[in-house]
Design a protein around this motif. Sequence first.
Motif, PDB file in Angstrom:
ATOM      1  N   LEU A   8       0.834  -1.204   0.000  1.00 56.19           N
ATOM      2  CA  LEU A   8       0.000   0.000   0.000  1.00 56.19           C
ATOM      3  C   LEU A   8       0.867   1.252   0.000  1.00 56.19           C
ATOM      4  CD1 LEU A   8      -2.494  -1.111   2.789  1.00 56.19           C
ATOM      5  CD2 LEU A   8      -2.844  -1.257   0.326  1.00 56.19           C
ATOM      6  N   VAL A   9       0.480   2.220  -0.801  1.00 54.85           N
ATOM      7  CA  VAL A   9       1.185   3.497  -0.852  1.00 54.85           C
ATOM      8  C   VAL A   9       0.169   4.624  -0.747  1.00 54.85           C
ATOM      9  CG1 VAL A   9       2.667   5.011  -2.201  1.00 54.85           C
ATOM     10  CG2 VAL A   9       3.035   2.538  -2.267  1.00 54.85           C
ATOM     11  N   GLU A  10       0.323   5.448   0.296  1.00 53.98           N
ATOM     12  CA  GLU A  10      -0.581   6.579   0.497  1.00 53.98           C
ATOM     13  C   GLU A  10      -0.002   7.839  -0.127  1.00 53.98           C
ATOM     14  OE1 GLU A  10      -0.738   4.517   4.726  1.00 53.98           O
ATOM     15  OE2 GLU A  10       0.824   5.142   3.330  1.00 53.98           O
ATOM     16  N   SER A  11      -0.905   8.775  -0.417  1.00 54.77           N
ATOM     17  CA  SER A  11      -0.503  10.098  -0.887  1.00 54.77           C
ATOM     18  C   SER A  11      -1.599  11.087  -0.539  1.00 54.77           C
ATOM     19  CB  SER A  11      -0.255  10.088  -2.396  1.00 54.77           C
ATOM     20  OG  SER A  11      -1.426   9.740  -3.092  1.00 54.77           O
ATOM     21  N   GLY A  12      -1.247  12.373  -0.598  1.00 55.02           N
ATOM     22  CA  GLY A  12      -2.265  13.401  -0.438  1.00 55.02           C
ATOM     23  C   GLY A  12      -2.260  14.134   0.885  1.00 55.02           C
ATOM     24  N   GLY A  13      -1.409  13.754   1.800  1.00 53.33           N
ATOM     25  CA  GLY A  13      -1.357  14.489   3.061  1.00 53.33           C
ATOM     26  C   GLY A  13      -0.767  15.869   2.877  1.00 53.33           C
ATOM     27  N   GLY A  14      -0.851  16.668   3.924  1.00 57.36           N
ATOM     28  CA  GLY A  14      -0.280  18.002   3.848  1.00 57.36           C
ATOM     29  C   GLY A  14      -0.826  18.901   4.926  1.00 57.36           C
ATOM     30  N   LEU A  15      -0.619  20.186   4.730  1.00 54.76           N
ATOM     31  CA  LEU A  15      -1.057  21.213   5.681  1.00 54.76           C
ATOM     32  C   LEU A  15      -2.295  21.900   5.141  1.00 54.76           C
ATOM     33  CD1 LEU A  15      -0.618  23.115   8.131  1.00 54.76           C
ATOM     34  CD2 LEU A  15       0.898  24.468   6.649  1.00 54.76           C
ATOM     35  N   VAL A  16      -3.288  22.053   5.985  1.00 54.62           N
ATOM     36  CA  VAL A  16      -4.532  22.698   5.590  1.00 54.62           C
ATOM     37  C   VAL A  16      -5.043  23.513   6.765  1.00 54.62           C
ATOM     38  CG1 VAL A  16      -5.957  20.730   6.262  1.00 54.62           C
ATOM     39  CG2 VAL A  16      -6.791  22.320   4.521  1.00 54.62           C
ATOM     40  N   GLN A  17      -5.743  24.587   6.467  1.00 52.46           N
ATOM     41  CA  GLN A  17      -6.336  25.392   7.519  1.00 52.46           C
ATOM     42  C   GLN A  17      -7.601  24.726   8.046  1.00 52.46           C
ATOM     43  OE1 GLN A  17      -6.917  29.352   5.919  1.00 52.46           O
ATOM     44  NE2 GLN A  17      -4.977  30.044   6.799  1.00 52.46           N
ATOM     45  N   ALA A  18      -7.916  25.003   9.284  1.00 54.86           N
ATOM     46  CA  ALA A  18      -9.150  24.492   9.861  1.00 54.86           C
ATOM     47  C   ALA A  18     -10.336  24.926   8.995  1.00 54.86           C
ATOM     48  CB  ALA A  18      -9.319  25.005  11.282  1.00 54.86           C
ATOM     49  N   GLY A  19     -11.251  23.986   8.767  1.00 58.13           N
ATOM     50  CA  GLY A  19     -12.381  24.248   7.898  1.00 58.13           C
ATOM     51  C   GLY A  19     -12.138  23.859   6.460  1.00 58.13           C
TER      52      GLY A  19
END
Length: 122
Positions: free
Chosen positions: A4-15
């Motif tokens: 399994l290989v995940e992708s798409g994480g990161g930093l995002v503002q609340a909401g």
Amino acid sequence: QIHLVESGGGLVQAGGSLTLSCAASGDTNCISAMAWYRQVPGQERKLVATMTNSGSAIYADSVKGRFTISRDNAENTVRLQMNSLKPEDAAIYYCNAVPLGSGYGCSDFGSWGQGTQVTVSS
């Protein structure tokens, strides 16, 4: 063995929103369900959402109405659409594949991805 290989994480503002993806390879015919878990340092890994091959989904109470799990069985992928993110959603998110088991000629042990970090700023 299922890889399994995940992708798409990161930093995002609340909401805000973020979509995680997980691609499976290897013994994908041995997958009975796929799931997303998350883990905060010092805490146990917890189930976020899971979906069977037939499309039945279960969500943790904390994400119901905000997160949506989806699968593309033909592409052997699972996605987690995360909306209305909160600071408490910040964690390392792990993809998990649940095997059919030895009765089907498959492993009895699930597979995990390497994890992807989700950070939510307040």
